[in-house]
Design a protein around this motif. Structure first.
Motif, PDB file in Angstrom:
ATOM      1  N   VAL A  86       0.819  -1.215   0.000  1.00  0.00           N
ATOM      2  CA  VAL A  86       0.000   0.000   0.000  1.00  0.00           C
ATOM      3  C   VAL A  86       0.854   1.266   0.000  1.00  0.00           C
ATOM      4  CG1 VAL A  86      -1.787   1.304   1.224  1.00  0.00           C
ATOM      5  CG2 VAL A  86      -1.889  -1.201   1.170  1.00  0.00           C
ATOM      6  N   VAL A  87       1.802   1.350   0.932  1.00  0.00           N
ATOM      7  CA  VAL A  87       2.540   2.591   1.137  1.00  0.00           C
ATOM      8  C   VAL A  87       3.515   2.875  -0.007  1.00  0.00           C
ATOM      9  CG1 VAL A  87       4.144   3.806   2.662  1.00  0.00           C
ATOM     10  CG2 VAL A  87       2.288   2.438   3.635  1.00  0.00           C
ATOM     11  N   VAL A  88       4.264   1.870  -0.439  1.00  0.00           N
ATOM     12  CA  VAL A  88       5.295   2.086  -1.457  1.00  0.00           C
ATOM     13  C   VAL A  88       4.714   2.725  -2.719  1.00  0.00           C
ATOM     14  CG1 VAL A  88       6.858   0.885  -3.044  1.00  0.00           C
ATOM     15  CG2 VAL A  88       6.895   0.328  -0.601  1.00  0.00           C
ATOM     16  N   ASP A  89       3.522   2.303  -3.120  1.00  0.00           N
ATOM     17  CA  ASP A  89       2.913   2.852  -4.339  1.00  0.00           C
ATOM     18  C   ASP A  89       2.477   4.306  -4.172  1.00  0.00           C
ATOM     19  OD1 ASP A  89       3.271   0.486  -5.669  1.00  0.00           O
ATOM     20  OD2 ASP A  89       1.254  -0.275  -5.260  1.00  0.00           O
ATOM     21  N   ALA A  90       2.404   4.790  -2.932  1.00  0.00           N
ATOM     22  CA  ALA A  90       1.967   6.166  -2.687  1.00  0.00           C
ATOM     23  C   ALA A  90       3.136   7.118  -2.454  1.00  0.00           C
ATOM     24  CB  ALA A  90       1.029   6.201  -1.481  1.00  0.00           C
ATOM     25  N   GLU A  91       4.362   6.637  -2.574  1.00  0.00           N
ATOM     26  CA  GLU A  91       5.524   7.472  -2.289  1.00  0.00           C
ATOM     27  C   GLU A  91       5.630   8.638  -3.263  1.00  0.00           C
ATOM     28  OE1 GLU A  91       8.452   3.931  -0.499  1.00  0.00           O
ATOM     29  OE2 GLU A  91       8.762   4.735  -2.509  1.00  0.00           O
ATOM     30  N   GLU A 133      -3.209  11.430   5.275  1.00  0.00           N
ATOM     31  CA  GLU A 133      -4.467  11.109   5.953  1.00  0.00           C
ATOM     32  C   GLU A 133      -5.087   9.839   5.378  1.00  0.00           C
ATOM     33  OE1 GLU A 133      -6.718  14.673   5.515  1.00  0.00           O
ATOM     34  OE2 GLU A 133      -5.782  15.666   7.239  1.00  0.00           O
ATOM     35  N   ARG A 134      -5.000   9.677   4.064  1.00  0.00           N
ATOM     36  CA  ARG A 134      -5.546   8.463   3.438  1.00  0.00           C
ATOM     37  C   ARG A 134      -4.793   7.226   3.900  1.00  0.00           C
ATOM     38  NH1 ARG A 134      -3.900   5.608  -0.846  1.00  0.00           N
ATOM     39  NH2 ARG A 134      -2.495   7.231  -1.657  1.00  0.00           N
ATOM     40  N   LEU A 135      -3.463   7.321   3.952  1.00  0.00           N
ATOM     41  CA  LEU A 135      -2.657   6.180   4.379  1.00  0.00           C
ATOM     42  C   LEU A 135      -2.876   5.861   5.852  1.00  0.00           C
ATOM     43  CD1 LEU A 135       0.713   6.919   2.524  1.00  0.00           C
ATOM     44  CD2 LEU A 135      -0.964   5.148   1.970  1.00  0.00           C
ATOM     45  N   ALA A 156       8.226  -0.455   8.924  1.00  0.00           N
ATOM     46  CA  ALA A 156       7.643   0.836   8.574  1.00  0.00           C
ATOM     47  C   ALA A 156       8.637   1.679   7.786  1.00  0.00           C
ATOM     48  CB  ALA A 156       7.209   1.576   9.832  1.00  0.00           C
ATOM     49  N   GLY A 157       9.910   1.659   8.221  1.00  0.00           N
ATOM     50  CA  GLY A 157      10.941   2.467   7.595  1.00  0.00           C
ATOM     51  C   GLY A 157      11.394   1.978   6.236  1.00  0.00           C
ATOM     52  N   TYR A 158      10.915   0.824   5.800  1.00  0.00           N
ATOM     53  CA  TYR A 158      11.244   0.332   4.457  1.00  0.00           C
ATOM     54  C   TYR A 158      10.811   1.336   3.395  1.00  0.00           C
ATOM     55  CZ  TYR A 158      12.109  -3.329   0.940  1.00  0.00           C
ATOM     56  OH  TYR A 158      12.593  -4.070  -0.116  1.00  0.00           O
ATOM     57  N   SER A 159       9.816   2.140   3.725  1.00  0.00           N
ATOM     58  CA  SER A 159       9.429   3.281   2.894  1.00  0.00           C
ATOM     59  C   SER A 159       9.705   4.554   3.678  1.00  0.00           C
ATOM     60  CB  SER A 159       7.942   3.226   2.539  1.00  0.00           C
ATOM     61  OG  SER A 159       7.516   4.468   1.981  1.00  0.00           O
ATOM     62  N   PRO A 169       6.717   5.481   8.220  1.00  0.00           N
ATOM     63  CA  PRO A 169       6.477   5.928   9.597  1.00  0.00           C
ATOM     64  C   PRO A 169       5.382   6.982   9.707  1.00  0.00           C
ATOM     65  CG  PRO A 169       8.824   5.705   9.198  1.00  0.00           C
ATOM     66  CD  PRO A 169       8.147   5.551   7.860  1.00  0.00           C
ATOM     67  N   SER A 170       5.257   7.868   8.739  1.00  0.00           N
ATOM     68  CA  SER A 170       4.167   8.846   8.764  1.00  0.00           C
ATOM     69  C   SER A 170       2.823   8.157   8.589  1.00  0.00           C
ATOM     70  CB  SER A 170       4.365   9.897   7.664  1.00  0.00           C
ATOM     71  OG  SER A 170       5.483  10.717   7.936  1.00  0.00           O
ATOM     72  N   ALA A 171       2.777   7.160   7.711  1.00  0.00           N
ATOM     73  CA  ALA A 171       1.534   6.430   7.491  1.00  0.00           C
ATOM     74  C   ALA A 171       1.098   5.686   8.745  1.00  0.00           C
ATOM     75  CB  ALA A 171       1.711   5.445   6.329  1.00  0.00           C
ATOM     76  N   LEU A 172       2.065   5.188   9.516  1.00  0.00           N
ATOM     77  CA  LEU A 172       1.765   4.433  10.731  1.00  0.00           C
ATOM     78  C   LEU A 172       1.764   5.300  11.987  1.00  0.00           C
ATOM     79  CD1 LEU A 172       2.332   2.078   8.732  1.00  0.00           C
ATOM     80  CD2 LEU A 172       3.391   0.870  10.628  1.00  0.00           C
ATOM     81  N   ASN A 173       2.000   6.612  11.818  1.00  0.00           N
ATOM     82  CA  ASN A 173       2.031   7.557  12.932  1.00  0.00           C
ATOM     83  C   ASN A 173       3.094   7.191  13.968  1.00  0.00           C
ATOM     84  OD1 ASN A 173       1.222   9.931  14.177  1.00  0.00           O
ATOM     85  ND2 ASN A 173      -0.383   8.946  15.388  1.00  0.00           N
ATOM     86  N   CYS A 174       4.267   6.807  13.474  1.00  0.00           N
ATOM     87  CA  CYS A 174       5.393   6.513  14.373  1.00  0.00           C
ATOM     88  C   CYS A 174       6.639   7.249  13.893  1.00  0.00           C
ATOM     89  CB  CYS A 174       5.641   5.017  14.483  1.00  0.00           C
ATOM     90  SG  CYS A 174       5.954   4.157  12.923  1.00  0.00           S
TER      91      CYS A 174
END
Length: 412
Positions: A24-29, A42-44, A79-82, A86-91
């Motif tokens: 999910v996250v990688v495609d939104a970078e 916010e979407r992520l 999380a940090g792989y992208s 971390p922003s998507a996971l709020n960490c």
């Protein structure tokens, strides 16, 4: 990456996080050099909540996954792989460190007002400690921002810089010097300051090479900034002590997140080296490339090991863990940079182009050798602790070894 030592529920969360980030996250970078926009974040974050991976470090009562600090690393590495994971996971810093400190130190009312919306991703925060020279930087004792008692609270005056996350933040944690008030010692005190307060102003931006932290690193001005008595975080005069509660884990979570990006960088390099040929052979079969790959694997695994040890110490003995986090910070910030730099070398010209994200990854991790205290300052503290520890051992009766070779050779 396998973590067979983890409790089953933590391993399941790690696997869910791995799938979510990669699928999910990688495609939104955003493109290299660009920032994550608010709508995408916010979407992520909404998707992360649906996937059950949101805020892994936050207690369940505040909507997080409730993972204990000694098990954060495998999840934050995923999380940090992208760079936006971390922003998507709020960490992500500085919010993650602020959440951790608020959970340990804040009053129940402060947790309701600040921790709950921060943990939910409804607002962001900043941590205002660094100041322009000759104020607090590498030496926190040089703190120049002041807070004096006023009717019903405190008035803060000061100038901060490199206030990460300040643009768009809902509140900041401000470190200010306070006088002896009779019941409390002179020292530093932390204050919770709403960014809507008319006495606080976000100033000029500082343009840095990194892009992953939302809200940048601007100047911050506090001019006749009045806050009520209940804005004090913890106790008056004990701010530096509380800062260690935040800084030790915050240094380490930087290591965790960036180590995930180092793993991503090595994967990019391995994919290229396995598919491209040079002088009639795949690049990964050539000795020079194999040396670069092996050195990167070693850097990743040693970083992972030191992070794991430090996280366990922070859980069992926060003071010892905070000291160990200096060692982890220095080692990981330098090792991670080397891994990404080698990945660029393996990928050749494409490595330094925007066709691959590696050059931007290098920009993301380079400031880590400065952020959270320059490596040179940490090395100074590490050496002092080593010398003091040895002196203490000798005073307790351990054998003196400093002149062993001279004594053996019959020297004076």
């Amino acid at each position: 990456m396998a973590f067979t030592h983890l409790p089953s529920e933590v391993e399941e969360l790690r696997e869910r996080t791995r799938r979510f980030v990669r699928e999910v996250v990688v495609d939104a970078e955003p493109a290299p050099g660009e920032r994550l926009d608010k709508a995408t974040r916010e979407r992520l974050q909404a998707a992360a909540k649906d996937a059950g991976v949101f805020a892994p470090h936050v207690p369940k009562e505040y909507g997080g996954q409730g993972v204990s600090i000694e098990h954060w690393s495998p999840i934050l590495q995923e999380a940090g792989y992208s760079p936006i994971g971390p922003s998507a996971l709020n960490c992500m810093a500085p919010d993650e460190g602020n959440m951790h400190m608020l959970n340990l130190i804040a009053t129940e009312e402060q947790k309701h007002r600040y921790l709950a919306p921060l943990a939910a991703g409804d607002i962001r925060s900043c941590f205002a400690m660094t100041e322009p020279h000759p104020g607090a930087g590498s030496d926190p004792a040089a703190l120049r921002t002041t807070a004096v008692r006023s009717a019903g609270g405190w008035t803060i005056h000061g100038h901060k810089r490199f206030t990460s996350g300040a643009v768009g933040a809902g509140f900041g944690i401000v470190m200010a010097r306070t006088p002896d008030t009779g019941g409390s010692p002179a020292g530093a005190t932390m204050f919770l300051v709403d960014m809507a307060n008319p006495g606080i102003r976000v100033g000029e931006p500082i343009h840095t090479v990194d892009r992953a932290i939302d809200g940048g690193h601007p100047h911050l001005y506090l001019e006749d900034c009045f806050v009520p008595e209940d804005a004090v975080l913890g106790e008056v005069g004990l701010g530096f002590r509380y800062a260690q509660v935040r800084l030790g884990p915050a240094r380490l979570t930087h290591c965790m997140r960036w180590l995930g990006l180092a793993r991503r960088s090595l994967d990019i390099a391995l994919d290229r080296a396995g598919r491209r040929e040079l002088f009639g052979s795949p690049i990964d079969s050539l000795g020079l490339a194999q040396g670069l790959i092996a050195e990167s694997v070693i850097d990743i695994e040693t970083s992972d090991a030191i992070i794991t040890k430090t996280a366990a110490l922070l859980h069992a003995d926060p003071k010892a863990g905070s000291a160990m986090s200096s060692i982890a910070k220095v080692h990981c910030s330098e090792a991670i940079f080397r891994v990404i730099d080698r990945a660029i070398q393996i990928c050749g010209g494409d490595g330094v182009s925007t066709g691959l994200p590696l050059a931007q990854y290098l920009n993301e991790v380079r400031p880590f050798r400065i952020y959270d205290g320059p490596n040179e300052t940490h090395k100074w503290a590490i050496a002092r602790r080593a010398s003091a520890g040895r002196a203490k051992a000798l005073a307790a009766g351990e054998r003196y070894l400093g002149d062993a070779a001279v004594d053996r050779d019959g020297g004076a």
